[in-house]
Scaffold this motif. Structure first.
Motif: not given
Length: 83
Positions: A1-16
């Motif tokens: 598939x040639x579509x980029x993946x946009x991750x929307x689960x990370x809120x930026x609070x915990x790097x882990x």
């Protein structure tokens, strides 16, 4: 598939909480190792995918994420989302 993946689960609070591998990076790593490459684990492949723009992992409340969403909405081929 040639579509980029946009991750929307990370809120930026915990790097882990930010993903460091994906099914695609696992498959890429296995394919490269089968061709004789060394030191290409799934995390290295995922990092390369981020650098190439195949995966967008900015925190959802950041200006970079909003800019990426704006660019992806204009993209003719569309994009994938992941939670």
């Amino acid at each position: 598939d040639d579509k980029p993946i946009l991750n929307s689960a990370w809120d930026g609070r915990n790097l882990s909480d930010c993903p460091s591998t994906s099914p695609e990076s696992n498959a890429m790593s296995k394919a490269l190792k089968a061709k004789g490459f060394k030191f290409v684990g799934p995390t290295t492949c995922y990092s390369m995918m981020q650098a190439f723009g195949m995966v967008i992992d900015h925190p959802v409340d950041s200006p970079e994420y909003k800019a990426a969403v704006g660019r992806l909405r204009k993209r003719p081929g569309g994009y994938q989302t992941r939670d």
